[in-house]
Design a protein around this motif. Structure first.
Motif, mmCIF file in Angstrom:
data_model
loop_
_atom_site.group_PDB
_atom_site.id
_atom_site.type_symbol
_atom_site.label_atom_id
_atom_site.label_comp_id
_atom_site.label_asym_id
_atom_site.label_seq_id
_atom_site.Cartn_x
_atom_site.Cartn_y
_atom_site.Cartn_z
ATOM 1 N N GLN A 163 23.771 14.442 -11.687
ATOM 2 C CA GLN A 163 24.775 14.797 -12.336
ATOM 3 C C GLN A 163 24.843 14.040 -13.885
ATOM 4 O O GLN A 163 25.359 14.734 -14.631
ATOM 5 C CB GLN A 163 26.058 14.264 -11.522
ATOM 6 C CG GLN A 163 27.272 14.636 -12.095
ATOM 7 C CD GLN A 163 28.413 14.208 -11.056
ATOM 8 O OE1 GLN A 163 28.550 13.659 -10.184
ATOM 9 N NE2 GLN A 163 29.684 14.414 -11.516
ATOM 10 N N GLN A 192 22.641 16.050 -16.287
ATOM 11 C CA GLN A 192 23.391 17.251 -16.638
ATOM 12 C C GLN A 192 24.538 17.225 -17.576
ATOM 13 O O GLN A 192 24.746 17.890 -18.614
ATOM 14 C CB GLN A 192 23.807 18.042 -15.236
ATOM 15 C CG GLN A 192 22.972 18.383 -14.459
ATOM 16 C CD GLN A 192 23.212 19.264 -13.194
ATOM 17 O OE1 GLN A 192 24.335 19.193 -12.815
ATOM 18 N NE2 GLN A 192 22.425 19.930 -12.262
ATOM 19 N N SER A 193 25.271 16.131 -17.478
ATOM 20 C CA SER A 193 26.494 15.875 -18.232
ATOM 21 C C SER A 193 26.085 15.332 -19.615
ATOM 22 O O SER A 193 26.847 14.876 -20.599
ATOM 23 C CB SER A 193 27.685 15.095 -17.467
ATOM 24 O OG SER A 193 27.284 13.639 -17.367
#
Length: 93
Positions: free
Chosen positions: A60, A63-64
């Motif tokens: 995560q 991805q961010s």
């Protein structure tokens, strides 16, 4: 708007951070601060679950990463980045 040099710097930073985070995906991260990454000699069901949680959190984060770099790395209203960095380094020394 970002110029070509800033865009290239963001891409290089993104690639470096992505490699850094990918290296940590094989370890369990503690919840305490500062975080510690470790790997037990033998997994138990509990450590396997913790490893999967760490991997999910790191995926995560990767991805961010790009969106976060674009919004914080080159804020045109923040002209004194270099000065703050020097002050922080002095405080640590």
């Amino acid at each position: 708007a970002l110029d070509a040099q800033q865009e290239q710097e963001i891409q290089m930073l993104h690639a470096r951070l992505e490699r850094h985070y990918a290296d940590m995906m094989n370890f369990i991260r503690t919840r305490a601060q500062p975080p510690i990454f470790f790997l037990p000699a033998q997994h138990t069901p509990s450590t396997k679950r913790c490893l999967e949680e760490t991997r999910a959190a790191i995926q995560q984060k990767i991805q961010s990463l790009e969106a976060s770099l674009r919004t914080t790395a080159f804020d045109p209203q923040d002209d004194d980045d270099d000065e703050e960095g020097e002050e922080e380094e002095d405080a640590v020394s």
